[in-house]
Design an enzyme around this catalytic site. Structure first.
Site, PDB file in Angstrom:
ATOM      1  N   HIS A  77     -10.441   2.805  -0.560  1.00 52.74           N
ATOM      2  CA  HIS A  77     -10.563   2.248   0.786  1.00 52.74           C
ATOM      3  C   HIS A  77     -11.370   0.956   0.697  1.00 52.74           C
ATOM      4  CE1 HIS A  77      -9.897   3.906   5.081  1.00 52.74           C
ATOM      5  NE2 HIS A  77      -8.768   3.715   4.465  1.00 52.74           N
ATOM      6  N   HIS A  93       0.818  -1.205   0.000  1.00 50.44           N
ATOM      7  CA  HIS A  93       0.000   0.000   0.000  1.00 50.44           C
ATOM      8  C   HIS A  93       0.857   1.263   0.000  1.00 50.44           C
ATOM      9  CE1 HIS A  93      -3.572   2.433   0.972  1.00 50.44           C
ATOM     10  NE2 HIS A  93      -2.755   3.116   1.742  1.00 50.44           N
TER      11      HIS A  93
END
Ligand SMILES: Nc1ncnc2c1ncn2[C@@H]1O[C@H](COP(=O)(O)OP(=O)(O)O)[C@@H](O)[C@H]1O
Ligand SMILES: [Mg+2]
Lengths: 87, 743, 226, 87
Positions: free
Chosen positions: B89, B43
């Site tokens: 998200h 990430h």
């Protein structure tokens, strides 16, 4: 001086519509749940209160309920003193 | 001795641990391992994708800040700049839809205002599993409520987005959020920690145990069938506080406006570790962090927890000692917590101390966390069945003689149906900028914002987000080019010229060679389209490991395109039809058979997903975008809608529904021409034959294929020999679909 | 010289700039007044704007009513000064006891951002003075807690006292008596859920909100003469 | 068969941030209130349940909490059987 764990249950006054409760109740059959009725949704507010004694704690919380934690137009409050820790 | 067992459980490979020891020239302690593990997570580090992202075009004269900073920044003239960013998200939203989506909005807004920009708009492309499934419904409801609950309360309008549904997202929904901000160019600040002796001031929420290792555990791994494994992720769930964020926005913008901060950096993934190491290394400096000085929400937190917590609504400001008092006073006015948690050093090292002048708990080269991230060239491989799938053309599918029922079926699909149920829950109007609200091809905003006097609202911007996993699963390269073309066209129909593009690459597990191939192909397709359409890529995000129970999602790149309207004095053409109007298809013709490959029609009505996507002429699409903007500017276009999901049929139906008027269309060469989703096409409405002739003349001059389809008349969608359905029926099917599904 | 409108800014307010922009376009001067101030300064009218004052924690308006500035707002109102609460501002005025009743969650339990049609009722309130009763206006709403609720006696009193300011033509949120906005007995304190400032420019789809804002500004002349 | 009055208190799990509770707590000084801390806001859901016995009522409500009334990822539920009326 002592510390009190207090639970304030804020409920909608009788006669005031409770869409949240109604919605929950309406969806119960879809969940295959029966035998449940009278669903009402309120708030459960937990506080830690410092006071000389339980009476003092209650006074403080009742005052708080009247001025702040409830809107008397639509809400009532029930105060429960859960636990007390002497200091 | 470096604890390799711990390293493994933190998601670090053995090679990565070797690399860390080489960097440190000694063993790493547990705190250092934890810090590397979050910073080197997929990430944060883009370690699987970075070698490919370099192929995207990022330069243009008006690009002030390209990818790599908090947000991309483009010059809009008059000393006004636009900050643009997109984030995902996905994984948090699968576990706690409301909070996952809410914190997604909060996170991206911090990227915007950390650059000194006032956030002015949010868009939310969403992907869910079939809404007939109670869990997908629960996720969809929660996600929309979370975006509504956070976005509305934080005071940023949500002006558009997308809603698409496909079984591949059932276990792994996609929640992408694009955000825009406006700033005076001279306020442009980049998160830098320069100036030895400057102080690191932590603003906002207290630091709790929430989100520990969120990026490594949650965002950088898929969902397994194993309940145990899933349960282990639970402590990661974070709760958003839009009220704290709102105060942070006001406080930080005042800080930067009054030049009280050298730089401001948001705390996002990897929390304090990321914020301190990035500001330090970008500033070519070092930093000492004092753990005990960080206000903690829970007793007994360890340094590892403090350094890797992802508690929301926190910002790090770099402040000169002289300004500290003023900064603390400003923060206090907004009731924003502010604590000095460290200082900038000249050592180039990030040192974690127990407290000011306390014991050193960790000591790493600041740059190593950020700039020395590992980069992987993971194996790539074309899916084995690709040739076979491409050979399986939907042309062989049975074609209905009466296409009416198919049109209605397409209109009832959530990916096409009216999304009012979604965007009615969003404040789409705050700041009095929203000229075209959710529901059109592109959202159109007046270019102005509180605190940016240079922007007086005489200019406008148009925004569109687009993605199509169905196209991209057939051909990630052409499919991605097609979504870029669609977004560019959506913006052009508002009369805007292309300004920039941001993209979110939502893909499956990068350790699967097919997924890496998809990612690489998609990037090439995006690069080709962006070059052709003059769209510099100013930012993006890569979300990998979107898989559940071993199944990867369809390749799902999502792009957001921003266009500039130089004079916004009248509302641009909407999805509209005018009485006596003439319909013109620009960018192609409908009187010849066309490919149905990748069409919603083939998928929805025949469960067929094969064939080769229709060709896309990017050069012609670029010319079409320019022509459209000119036609709109000259006031010749009275309604417009691009051809996308559901093809010409749905495009015409949506025009009829929006206008409450019928159309009579001729010369459409059968169902293939009606339902093909060949890209780069738009239907425009001219008010009468004269105007139509003018438009076609200019199309010829621009070398753009076109066809006069028919006229606005009656109260039905009438396509000669194929469709005749009352507009009222189209409208009720289209409007009722989503409310009915969502109950 | 035009009126000066004080627009109160609570932490969490977010429509203050919009209100300022809208009244400025009508020739007034807007002054933002921070909630920690003890005084409003020299203003001719006060607007409590929309948003989420103090995060709407506990209940919308529950905390805001205790903000220091609210004492000054109460005095200004008691002196007959025009005070308008829009959306969250309406909720604050009810919590502060400056207006009767309360605002509950919308019956549909969803946030609603949409244009609604309003019909003006009272023609004497600070927001509708001189606006013929029954005037139809297209103005956006933008709220989750806009369902107006009050005791039967209060509702009867509002109707009898000409205190209903605007009604929904097509009730979106379940409000009692289709009430979208009310005033106090004197008519100088008004609260409404719809956002007039959002219908203040042709590019925004409607300018009907200006009818209400103009009435407010015109009224300040009178309240000054008071 | 009997009827039970049940109270379900839905609280955020320990360690999960409670922004609303925190905001309420931070506002108390403005009200001139001191000595109150640890404010947490939850839901108080009241239901009437029909079941053979209290154990049955509890089973039903617990199941309801798991599947519907809470998201176990962030919330806990405490079930109290307030009163019972035999039929
Ligand atoms: N999740 C969402 N949030 C806000 N608006 C949405 C959302 N989904 C769809 N919309 C709006 O609905 C309209 C139609 O969406 P879509 O069919 O994806 O448009 P297009 O195909 O032209 O990109 C767009 O204006 C879009 O902004
Ligand atoms: Mg479109």
């Amino acid at each position: 001086m002592a510390v009190f764990e207090v639970l304030v249950e804020v409920t909608l006054r009788p006669g005031i519509a409770d869409p949240e409760g109604a919605t929950i109740e309406r969806s119960l059959p879809m969940l295959g749940v029966s035998g449940v009725s009278g669903v009402r949704v309120g708030k459960a507010i937990r506080l830690t209160v410092e006071a000389d004694d339980e009476a003092g704690a209650r006074r403080l919380v009742h005052d708080l309920c009247e001025r702040f934690l409830t809107n008397p137009v639509i809400e009532d409050a029930t105060v429960t003193v859960a636990a007390a820790v002497m200091l | 001795m470096t604890d390799r067992g711990l390293a493994l459980s933190l998601g670090l490979t053995d090679d990565e641990v070797d690399r860390i020891e080489a960097i440190l020239e000694r063993d790493a302690n547990d705190l250092e391992l934890a810090m590397f593990s979050v910073m080197w997570s997929e990430h944060c580090s883009y370690k699987s994708s970075s070698i490919h992202l370099g192929r995207l075009p990022t330069e243009a004269p008006h690009v002030l800040v390209g990818p790599g900073e908090g947000a991309g920044i483009v010059d809009c003239g008059d000393g006004v700049a636009l900050a643009v960013r997109i984030e995902s998200h996905n994984h948090p939203s699968a576990i706690e839809p409301y909070q996952g989506a809410a914190t997604g909005v909060g996170g991206i807004l911090r990227d915007i205002f950390s650059m000194g920009a006032r956030p002015i708009a949010v868009m939310d492309p969403l992907r869910f599993g079939p809404l007939e499934d109670p869990r997908s419904r629960w996720i969809a409801e929660g996600v929309v409520a979370g975006i509504s609950g956070y976005g509305n309360a934080v005071g940023v309008p949500t002006v558009g987005g997308e809603l698409k549904v496909d079984p591949c997202y059932a276990g792994n929904p996609l929640v992408n959020v694009m955000a825009l901000g406006l700033l005076p160019v001279e306020r442009l600040v980049l998160a830098r920690a320069s100036g030895v002796g400057n102080l690191a001031v932590l603003l906002g929420s207290t630091t709790g145990r929430d989100g520990i290792g969120g990026v490594s555990v949650l965002a950088s791994a898929g969902f397994s069938a194993d309940a145990e494994v899933e349960a282990a992720k639970r402590p990661n769930v974070q709760v958003g506080d839009p009220f704290e964020e709102k105060r942070l926005i006001e406080a930080c913008l005042e800080l930067l406006e009054s030049r009280l901060a050298v730089g401001v950096q948001d705390l996002g993934g990897a929390g304090l570790t990321c914020a301190t190491s990035e500001t330090a290394s970008k500033g070519g400096a070092g930093m000492d962090v004092w753990v005990a000085a960080v206000p903690q929400r829970e007793p007994g937190m360890t340094p590892v927890e403090v350094m890797t917590s992802e508690s929301q609504e926190r910002m790090l400001a770099i402040v000169t000692p002289e300004n500290l008092a003023a900064v603390l006073e400003l923060a206090d006015r907004w009731d924003v917590r502010a604590n000095v948690v460290g200082e900038v050093t000249g050592t180039g090292r990030l040192r974690i101390l127990s407290e000011e002048a306390g014991v050193v708990l960790g000591d790493v080269p600041a740059a190593s966390l950020d700039e020395d991230k590992p980069q992987y060239s993971r194996p790539r491989q074309e899916p084995a069945d690709r040739a076979e799938r491409q050979a399986d053309d939907p042309g062989r599918l049975p074609r209905p003689t009466d296409c009416g029922p198919d049109v209605l079926a397409l209109l009832a699909d959530p990916s096409v149906a009216d999304t009012t149920w979604v965007h009615r829950q969003y404040d789409s109007q705050l700041f009095l900028n929203t000229v075209v609200s959710p529901g059109a091809d592109a959202a159109v905003l007046r270019l102005k914002a509180p605190g940016v006097p240079a922007a007086d609202g005489s200019k406008g911007i148009a925004l569109s987000t687009d993605g199509n996993g169905r196209w991209c699963s057939l051909d990630p390269r052409r499919g991605t080019a097609m979504i870029v073309a669609e977004a560019a066209l959506n913006v052009a129909t508002a009369g805007a010229r292309p300004l920039c593009l941001v993209n979110n690459l939502n893909f499956g597990n990068p350790e699967h060679p097919e997924v890496m191939w998809q990612l690489s192909e998609a990037i090439d397709g995006m690069a080709e389209a962006c070059l052709a359409l003059d769209l510099p890529v100013v930012g993006g995000n890569v979300s990998l490991y979107n898989e559940s129970q071993g199944r990867d999602i369809d390749p799902s790149p999502i792009v957001g395109v921003v266009g500039l309207i130089d004079e916004l004095d009248v509302p641009p053409p909407a999805v509209e039809l005018v009485d006596g109007g003439v319909l013109i298809l620009l960018g192609g013709r409908a009187d010849t058979e066309a490919s149905l490959a990748g069409s919603l029609w083939a998928d929805l009505l025949h469960g067929h997903r094969g064939g080769e996507l229709p060709p896309l002429d990017l050069a012609r699409t670029a010319r079409l975008c320019r022509l459209l903007a000119e036609l709109v500017f000259d006031g010749l276009v009275f309604g417009a809608h691009d051809v996308s999901d559901g093809g010409l049929a749905v495009c015409l139906a949506e025009l009829c529904i929006a206008a409450g008027r019928g159309v009579e269309v001729v010369d459409v060469a059968g169902a293939s021409a009606l339902f093909s989703e060949a890209g780069g096409r738009v239907v425009v409405c001219a008010d009468g034959d004269g105007a139509a002739a003018g438009i076609t003349r200019r199309a010829v001059a621009a070398g753009i294929a076109h066809q006069v389809l028919g006229s606005v008349a009656g109260d039905r969608l009438a396509v000669e020999g194929m469709v005749s359905v009352p507009v009222a029926e189209l409208a009720s099917v289209w409007r009722r679909a989503l409310p009915r599904l969502m109950g | 010289m035009g009126a000066t409108v004080g627009v109160v800014v609570f932490p969490g307010s977010n429509c203050e700039h919009d209100v300022a922009e809208a009244v400025s376009r009508l020739g007034a001067t807007a002054r933002l007044v921070f909630h920690k101030e003890a005084s409003l300064g020299a203003v001719d009218a006060v607007v409590l704007p929309g948003g989420f004052a103090h995060g709407d924690a506990l209940r919308p308006g529950a905390i805001a009513r205790f903000s220091p500035i609210m004492a000054a707002v109460g005095r200004f109102a008691a002196d007959g000064g025009p005070v308008v609460g829009i959306c969250n501002g309406f909720q604050v005025l009810c919590e502060a006891g400056l207006l009767p009743g309360a605002l509950q969650k919308n019956r549909g339990l969803a946030f609603l951002c949409q244009e609604v049609e309003l019909a003006t009722v009272s023609a004497r309130s600070a927001l509708t003075a001189g606006v013929p009763a029954g005037t139809r206006l297209r103005v956006p709403i933008n709220h989750f807690e806009g369902c107006y609720t009050a005791s039967a006696a209060t509702l009867a009193g509002l109707e009898a006292g000409d205190q209903v300011v605007v009604r929904y033509v097509d009730n979106p949120n379940g409000s009692a008596g289709n009430i979208a906005g009310i005033s106090n007995e004197a008519g100088n304190v008004v609260g409404l859920m719809p956002h007039p400032e959002r219908a203040s420019h042709d590019l925004l789809g409607s300018e009907d909100g200006n009818v209400l804002l103009r009435a407010l500004l015109a009224g300040t002349g009178r309240s000054l003469a008071r």
